[in-house]
Design a protein around this motif. Sequence first.
Motif, PDB file in Angstrom:
ATOM      1  N   PRO A 100       0.863  -1.320   0.014  1.00 48.20           N
ATOM      2  CA  PRO A 100       0.072   0.057  -0.125  1.00 48.20           C
ATOM      3  C   PRO A 100       0.890   1.275   0.056  1.00 48.20           C
ATOM      4  O   PRO A 100       2.030   1.344   0.638  1.00 48.20           O
ATOM      5  N   LEU A 101       0.290   2.234  -0.374  1.00 46.37           N
ATOM      6  CA  LEU A 101       0.966   3.602  -0.443  1.00 46.37           C
ATOM      7  C   LEU A 101       1.405   4.149   0.731  1.00 46.37           C
ATOM      8  O   LEU A 101       2.374   4.767   1.241  1.00 46.37           O
ATOM      9  N   LYS A 141      -7.615   6.984   0.426  1.00 48.05           N
ATOM     10  CA  LYS A 141      -6.318   6.891   1.403  1.00 48.05           C
ATOM     11  C   LYS A 141      -5.084   6.304   0.967  1.00 48.05           C
ATOM     12  O   LYS A 141      -5.479   5.287   0.225  1.00 48.05           O
ATOM     13  N   PRO A 142      -3.782   6.418   1.626  1.00 48.52           N
ATOM     14  CA  PRO A 142      -2.627   5.783   0.979  1.00 48.52           C
ATOM     15  C   PRO A 142      -3.100   4.361   1.251  1.00 48.52           C
ATOM     16  O   PRO A 142      -2.556   3.346   0.206  1.00 48.52           O
ATOM     17  N   ALA A 143      -3.679   3.711   2.402  1.00 51.94           N
ATOM     18  CA  ALA A 143      -4.024   2.085   2.541  1.00 51.94           C
ATOM     19  C   ALA A 143      -4.847   1.634   1.334  1.00 51.94           C
ATOM     20  O   ALA A 143      -4.599   0.382   1.150  1.00 51.94           O
ATOM     21  N   ASN A 144      -5.628   2.340   0.769  1.00 52.28           N
ATOM     22  CA  ASN A 144      -6.223   1.974  -0.458  1.00 52.28           C
ATOM     23  C   ASN A 144      -5.805   2.228  -1.708  1.00 52.28           C
ATOM     24  O   ASN A 144      -6.486   2.084  -2.833  1.00 52.28           O
ATOM     25  N   ILE A 145      -4.490   2.644  -2.001  1.00 51.52           N
ATOM     26  CA  ILE A 145      -3.777   2.767  -3.000  1.00 51.52           C
ATOM     27  C   ILE A 145      -2.572   1.701  -3.046  1.00 51.52           C
ATOM     28  O   ILE A 145      -1.799   1.698  -2.150  1.00 51.52           O
ATOM     29  N   ILE A 146      -2.665   0.591  -3.841  1.00 51.02           N
ATOM     30  CA  ILE A 146      -1.673  -0.434  -3.925  1.00 51.02           C
ATOM     31  C   ILE A 146      -0.832  -0.382  -4.890  1.00 51.02           C
ATOM     32  O   ILE A 146      -1.128  -0.121  -6.095  1.00 51.02           O
ATOM     33  N   LEU A 154      -0.030   1.728  -9.742  1.00 54.43           N
ATOM     34  CA  LEU A 154      -0.967   1.768  -8.898  1.00 54.43           C
ATOM     35  C   LEU A 154      -2.523   1.322  -9.031  1.00 54.43           C
ATOM     36  O   LEU A 154      -2.691   1.510  -9.994  1.00 54.43           O
ATOM     37  N   VAL A 155      -2.918   0.790  -7.884  1.00 55.92           N
ATOM     38  CA  VAL A 155      -4.177  -0.051  -8.298  1.00 55.92           C
ATOM     39  C   VAL A 155      -5.067   0.742  -6.986  1.00 55.92           C
ATOM     40  O   VAL A 155      -4.749   0.809  -5.751  1.00 55.92           O
ATOM     41  N   LEU A 156      -6.402   0.828  -7.468  1.00 56.66           N
ATOM     42  CA  LEU A 156      -7.457   1.595  -6.605  1.00 56.66           C
ATOM     43  C   LEU A 156      -8.292   0.586  -5.984  1.00 56.66           C
ATOM     44  O   LEU A 156      -8.748  -0.229  -6.643  1.00 56.66           O
ATOM     45  N   VAL A 157      -8.069   0.298  -4.839  1.00 62.79           N
ATOM     46  CA  VAL A 157      -8.845  -0.871  -4.047  1.00 62.79           C
ATOM     47  C   VAL A 157     -10.001  -0.069  -3.046  1.00 62.79           C
ATOM     48  O   VAL A 157      -9.849   1.074  -2.754  1.00 62.79           O
ATOM     49  N   ASN A 158     -10.638  -1.038  -2.378  1.00 62.56           N
ATOM     50  CA  ASN A 158     -11.612  -1.042  -1.141  1.00 62.56           C
ATOM     51  C   ASN A 158     -12.273   0.186  -1.581  1.00 62.56           C
ATOM     52  O   ASN A 158     -12.567   1.191  -0.783  1.00 62.56           O
ATOM     53  N   PHE A 159     -13.292   0.247  -2.401  1.00 61.40           N
ATOM     54  CA  PHE A 159     -14.328   1.215  -2.703  1.00 61.40           C
ATOM     55  C   PHE A 159     -15.318   1.527  -1.484  1.00 61.40           C
ATOM     56  O   PHE A 159     -15.648   0.438  -0.851  1.00 61.40           O
ATOM     57  N   GLY A 160     -15.512   2.525  -0.791  1.00 60.76           N
ATOM     58  CA  GLY A 160     -16.428   2.493   0.147  1.00 60.76           C
ATOM     59  C   GLY A 160     -17.865   2.701  -0.085  1.00 60.76           C
ATOM     60  O   GLY A 160     -18.683   2.858   0.751  1.00 60.76           O
ATOM     61  N   THR A 161     -18.251   2.171  -1.413  1.00 57.83           N
ATOM     62  CA  THR A 161     -19.738   2.202  -1.821  1.00 57.83           C
ATOM     63  C   THR A 161     -20.313   1.400  -0.983  1.00 57.83           C
ATOM     64  O   THR A 161     -21.396   1.644  -0.502  1.00 57.83           O
ATOM     65  N   PHE A 162     -20.073   0.136  -0.456  1.00 61.44           N
ATOM     66  CA  PHE A 162     -20.610  -0.699   0.452  1.00 61.44           C
ATOM     67  C   PHE A 162     -20.618  -0.164   1.761  1.00 61.44           C
ATOM     68  O   PHE A 162     -21.595  -0.386   2.414  1.00 61.44           O
ATOM     69  N   SER A 189     -15.632  15.022  -3.706  1.00 61.48           N
ATOM     70  CA  SER A 189     -15.050  14.632  -2.524  1.00 61.48           C
ATOM     71  C   SER A 189     -13.918  13.692  -2.632  1.00 61.48           C
ATOM     72  O   SER A 189     -12.876  13.675  -1.861  1.00 61.48           O
ATOM     73  N   ASP A 190     -13.811  12.767  -3.841  1.00 60.50           N
ATOM     74  CA  ASP A 190     -12.569  12.111  -4.067  1.00 60.50           C
ATOM     75  C   ASP A 190     -11.483  12.824  -4.232  1.00 60.50           C
ATOM     76  O   ASP A 190     -10.254  12.568  -3.947  1.00 60.50           O
ATOM     77  N   ILE A 191     -11.625  14.020  -5.216  1.00 56.06           N
ATOM     78  CA  ILE A 191     -10.489  14.908  -5.375  1.00 56.06           C
ATOM     79  C   ILE A 191      -9.952  15.296  -4.036  1.00 56.06           C
ATOM     80  O   ILE A 191      -8.760  15.821  -3.996  1.00 56.06           O
ATOM     81  N   TYR A 192     -10.935  15.753  -3.324  1.00 61.86           N
ATOM     82  CA  TYR A 192     -10.189  16.438  -2.024  1.00 61.86           C
ATOM     83  C   TYR A 192      -9.443  15.381  -1.245  1.00 61.86           C
ATOM     84  O   TYR A 192      -8.106  15.615  -0.611  1.00 61.86           O
ATOM     85  N   ALA A 193      -9.927  14.236  -1.047  1.00 59.03           N
ATOM     86  CA  ALA A 193      -9.152  13.174  -0.357  1.00 59.03           C
ATOM     87  C   ALA A 193      -7.675  12.855  -1.047  1.00 59.03           C
ATOM     88  O   ALA A 193      -6.751  12.824  -0.459  1.00 59.03           O
ATOM     89  N   LEU A 194      -7.783  12.711  -2.330  1.00 63.07           N
ATOM     90  CA  LEU A 194      -6.588  12.688  -3.107  1.00 63.07           C
ATOM     91  C   LEU A 194      -5.580  13.579  -2.844  1.00 63.07           C
ATOM     92  O   LEU A 194      -4.328  13.576  -2.824  1.00 63.07           O
ATOM     93  N   GLY A 195      -6.319  14.848  -2.847  1.00 56.99           N
ATOM     94  CA  GLY A 195      -5.344  16.019  -2.444  1.00 56.99           C
ATOM     95  C   GLY A 195      -4.625  15.890  -1.279  1.00 56.99           C
ATOM     96  O   GLY A 195      -3.364  16.310  -0.999  1.00 56.99           O
ATOM     97  N   ILE A 196      -5.440  15.600  -0.045  1.00 61.18           N
ATOM     98  CA  ILE A 196      -4.797  15.300   1.142  1.00 61.18           C
ATOM     99  C   ILE A 196      -3.601  14.330   1.114  1.00 61.18           C
ATOM    100  O   ILE A 196      -2.656  14.499   1.977  1.00 61.18           O
ATOM    101  N   VAL A 197      -4.174  13.129   0.196  1.00 60.14           N
ATOM    102  CA  VAL A 197      -2.768  12.172   0.070  1.00 60.14           C
ATOM    103  C   VAL A 197      -1.500  12.656  -0.297  1.00 60.14           C
ATOM    104  O   VAL A 197      -0.444  12.505  -0.055  1.00 60.14           O
ATOM    105  N   ALA A 198      -1.830  13.665  -1.386  1.00 55.56           N
ATOM    106  CA  ALA A 198      -0.674  14.392  -2.017  1.00 55.56           C
ATOM    107  C   ALA A 198       0.150  15.208  -1.183  1.00 55.56           C
ATOM    108  O   ALA A 198       1.274  15.208  -0.957  1.00 55.56           O
TER     109      ALA A 198
END
Length: 694
Positions: A100-101, A141-146, A154-162, A189-198
Amino acid sequence: MNSHLLDGHYRILKVLNDGEKRKTYLVEDANLPRSQFIVKQLCHPSSNPQSLTILRRLFRSKAATLEKLGHKHDQIQKLIACFEENEEFYIVQEFIPGNPLSDDIIQGQPLREEQVISLLSEILEILVLVHSYGVIHRDIKPANIIRRESDEKLVLVNFGTFNEAITNTVDNLEYMPIEQVNGNLKYNSDIYALGIVAIAALKGLPTNEIFNLRSQKHQLTGEIVWRDKNLKVNRKLVAIINRMVRLDYRKRYQYATEVLDDLKRLTSVDDDQQKQHHKKLLLILMGLAGCITLVIGAWFLQSPKPVSDAEQKLYQEGVNKYDAGNYEGAVEDFNQAIKLDPQNALAYNKRGNAYYRLGDYEQAQADSSQAILLNPQNANAYFDRGFAFSELGKYKEAIADYTQAIKLNPKNAYAYYGRGLALAQLKDNKGAMADFSKAIALKPQYTETYLQRGILRRRLKLIQAAIQDFDRVIKINPSDAKAYYQRGLTQSINKQKYIAIKDYTHAISINPKYIEAYLNRGDVYSDLGDKLEATQDYNTILQIDPKFIAAYTHRGIHRFSFGDYQGAIEDYTAALKLDPNNVAAYNNRGNAYLELGNKKAANQDYSRAIAINANNASAYYNRGVIRSKQKNQQGAIADFQKAAKLFQQQGEQDSYQDAQREIAILQNNSPPAPTTGDEARQPIHRRRFPIHRE
């Protein structure tokens, strides 16, 4: 590990997460040897048959969409299957060997700028597809980017949809924007979270440090302040990230494609500059330089008007970009306007504003100074430079600029507010009070002024007046968590403990990660003897931020209060591991050791507290108690004399009298007064220092 086969053929190899709301397993398919998958059990909140029917339909619908996404993009974790067993929902996902990232983002070891740009570009490319299918990831979040082992992609995992649709829970508040917390989810909202990751990647911040980052907000705009002088990052990249993490989603990038376009322009700048260089060389080789010079000279002599038009156009474009939150773009336009006219005071002023928004306070101060030099009557330039000086800690210079701005424009409420803040920093309480009141008179709806005046009034013991100010903020904005928190502090000081608890609770309901509110509510619960409630608040803080020292020291004081001396020692020791110079932790741990009869350890802790702070009266007093017990009369008298002197200087008259009485007993060789305990004839001074972040 487990003989039960999920869905009749998934054998559990390892339990990855065994939470109350969600369980995750590494499994293999019994029908496909050496195959590995991730299975998640989603615990829904209701067993009502009608609710189950609705959830079942929703579950299948979302599973179908995610299954399509996984097949559309190689860098999205594939959904293999979904099933229901004993009225519990399960999803089977692709297992992706890799790291994970979060493993790459190590504290104090930031990623390089080009690595962060590559990270952003890869994930944004994925989000373009995800959003086009009407799906929002919800949990970036970093843990959900493998980073996949096979190809380093980089692979995006663990979608929070469920998570939100089925389990009705909201996690991951560190990376989550306010509209998502409030249930008003947006694509950006996804763009915000990715910005915090950056930001975390550029600064080398692990997840447990992100909350502290988000609490560093600009006092006027409320935006996150993350860039400092020591962080060397391309200003264009800073501007892109700032726009990604704007608090108001309406001012943020709306689509992932917009961010990608700006990133591509950023990475193509060097290529463009190279092309321009070759073009200039070509012109020179063709012998056109002289002709160009003649043409330009004639243009300036014969028709100056187009230069003025171009300058005005650039300036206005800069203003438009500034108003839209594109501060980096605004700087570029103002740069061009200033090149055309180096005497353009307004362009310097506005460029300084843009630099201020970008966190470059030194450059903002320099531009404001140039604007003032060109136009000494520019009130806005003085006002702007005042805020730049304040951010640089130069409060006297800031006050002088605010004063000049007020002379030129007596109706500028923000100038009074700014000067009030600077005066408060210099302990000029009367002047600060007058300025806050004037700002309120000019702009009655500006809540920050009421908030700061309320804090100042509390410091001056004007309790009811302070409460009135916080009441006013809440009336204007019922969602202002800071106002509830500050009113809670004030009610606590006013001995209205139950009212204080209510205010802290309200602040927490608005901001579930409001550490200071938990801390002070825990202190009030502790004072009221509510053991479990206080412990829960301190524990919650440490779940949010395991490195928050005050939570350990306050929980230690709480444990001490009901006789858990060993637990208190453990907490003070944990605090000292994080801060070896924490005087209160040494002093209080000494108290706990003394209660357990360990005089030697107690004496060592008091001596360490004194070595760190020679003016710590309580440590001298407590060490005096121990020395008295050890028959070290001379040493005990010396400690009590030092404690008495310090208590007197600090205005603690009761403590001063205690120390004087101990001295008299020792000098007269009088027997100690009767006590209920064996270890001390006087109550040991145990002090707590609640955090008031104002």
